[in-house]
Design a protein around this motif. Structure first.
Motif, PDB file in Angstrom:
ATOM      1  N   PHE A  45       0.838  -1.203   0.000  1.00 42.47           N
ATOM      2  CA  PHE A  45       0.000   0.000   0.000  1.00 42.47           C
ATOM      3  C   PHE A  45       0.871   1.251   0.000  1.00 42.47           C
ATOM      4  O   PHE A  45       0.617   2.193  -0.742  1.00 42.47           O
ATOM      5  CB  PHE A  45      -0.931   0.019   1.211  1.00 42.47           C
ATOM      6  CG  PHE A  45      -2.230  -0.747   1.039  1.00 42.47           C
ATOM      7  CD1 PHE A  45      -2.408  -1.669   0.017  1.00 42.47           C
ATOM      8  CD2 PHE A  45      -3.267  -0.549   1.929  1.00 42.47           C
ATOM      9  CE1 PHE A  45      -3.597  -2.369  -0.123  1.00 42.47           C
ATOM     10  CE2 PHE A  45      -4.464  -1.232   1.791  1.00 42.47           C
ATOM     11  CZ  PHE A  45      -4.636  -2.151   0.771  1.00 42.47           C
ATOM     12  N   THR A  52      -5.965   4.462   3.019  1.00 42.31           N
ATOM     13  CA  THR A  52      -7.194   3.836   3.496  1.00 42.31           C
ATOM     14  C   THR A  52      -8.075   4.886   4.166  1.00 42.31           C
ATOM     15  O   THR A  52      -7.585   5.944   4.586  1.00 42.31           O
ATOM     16  CB  THR A  52      -6.866   2.711   4.490  1.00 42.31           C
ATOM     17  OG1 THR A  52      -6.090   3.244   5.561  1.00 42.31           O
ATOM     18  CG2 THR A  52      -6.086   1.592   3.808  1.00 42.31           C
ATOM     19  N   SER A 152     -10.243  -4.377  -0.359  1.00 39.23           N
ATOM     20  CA  SER A 152     -10.474  -3.009   0.097  1.00 39.23           C
ATOM     21  C   SER A 152     -10.011  -2.901   1.538  1.00 39.23           C
ATOM     22  O   SER A 152      -9.866  -3.914   2.240  1.00 39.23           O
ATOM     23  CB  SER A 152     -11.957  -2.660  -0.007  1.00 39.23           C
ATOM     24  OG  SER A 152     -12.698  -3.375   0.964  1.00 39.23           O
ATOM     25  N   PRO A 153      -9.779  -1.690   2.033  1.00 37.37           N
ATOM     26  CA  PRO A 153      -9.361  -1.516   3.425  1.00 37.37           C
ATOM     27  C   PRO A 153     -10.343  -2.142   4.412  1.00 37.37           C
ATOM     28  O   PRO A 153      -9.950  -2.608   5.474  1.00 37.37           O
ATOM     29  CB  PRO A 153      -9.292  -0.004   3.584  1.00 37.37           C
ATOM     30  CG  PRO A 153      -9.048   0.514   2.206  1.00 37.37           C
ATOM     31  CD  PRO A 153      -9.787  -0.433   1.293  1.00 37.37           C
ATOM     32  N   GLU A 154     -11.616  -2.198   4.041  1.00 37.43           N
ATOM     33  CA  GLU A 154     -12.617  -2.779   4.938  1.00 37.43           C
ATOM     34  C   GLU A 154     -12.384  -4.262   5.168  1.00 37.43           C
ATOM     35  O   GLU A 154     -12.813  -4.823   6.166  1.00 37.43           O
ATOM     36  CB  GLU A 154     -14.029  -2.536   4.383  1.00 37.43           C
ATOM     37  CG  GLU A 154     -14.462  -1.089   4.450  1.00 37.43           C
ATOM     38  CD  GLU A 154     -13.827  -0.202   3.360  1.00 37.43           C
ATOM     39  OE1 GLU A 154     -13.490  -0.724   2.255  1.00 37.43           O
ATOM     40  OE2 GLU A 154     -13.613   0.978   3.627  1.00 37.43           O
TER      41      GLU A 154
END
Length: 162
Positions: A45, A52, A152-154
């Motif tokens: 990342f 994020t 995804s960050p979630e």
């Protein structure tokens, strides 16, 4: 000590274990360090410039250091014992803190700090990579980037409200 560039995250086959690959500046040795998937994601990342919605641990650490007006001057890969790498965070005020290399590298990338390795570690664990193998690793990096595009960050939110 030798300055190291962060080449990036790779996936070691056949185990599919992620590694962070460092390369000796002005030299031919690479230093592969096996890391966990979460740490690999944090490094990737940072390398890709992905942010994020909520700060990841390394982003939080960077933000805390900035709030305290403390610079991270360098990260040093200091030791290798029984297959386990050790690193040190060196701050502008001279304070040194022991850290896992994966965490230290993820933080260094976020703070723009250089990474170094001691000669003993490079002598023991450093490798040279033939040109064709380096191209294969680029293919693996592309596969990892594709994986990052699908998450995804979630996906990293383990507990409600964290």
């Amino acid at each position: 000590m030798h300055r190291l560039d962060i080449v990036g995250v790779r996936v070691e086959l056949p185990s599919k274990q992620p590694i962070v690959l460092l390369k000796e500046v002005g030299g031919e040795r690479y230093l592969p360090i096996w890391i966990g998937a979460v740490e690999a994601t944090a490094i990737a990342f940072a390398q890709e410039g992905i942010t994020t919605a909520r700060p990841m641990t390394h982003d939080l650490m960077r933000d805390v250091l900035r709030a305290l007006q403390t610079d991270l001057t360098r990260v040093t890969i200091t030791d290798l014992q029984d297959g386990v790498f050790f690193a040190t965070l060196v701050f502008g005020n001279g304070v040194e803190v022991s850290a896992r290399p994966s965490d230290a590298i993820a933080l260094a990338m976020r703070m723009g700090a250089p990474v170094y390795g001691v000669e003993a570690v490079l002598a023991e664990a450093g490798i040279t990579v033939p040109e064709e193998q380096e191209q294969e690793q680029e293919s693996e990096l592309e596969k990892f980037r594709e994986f990052l595009d699908t998450i995804s960050p979630e996906d990293f939110n383990n507990t409600p409200g964290s």
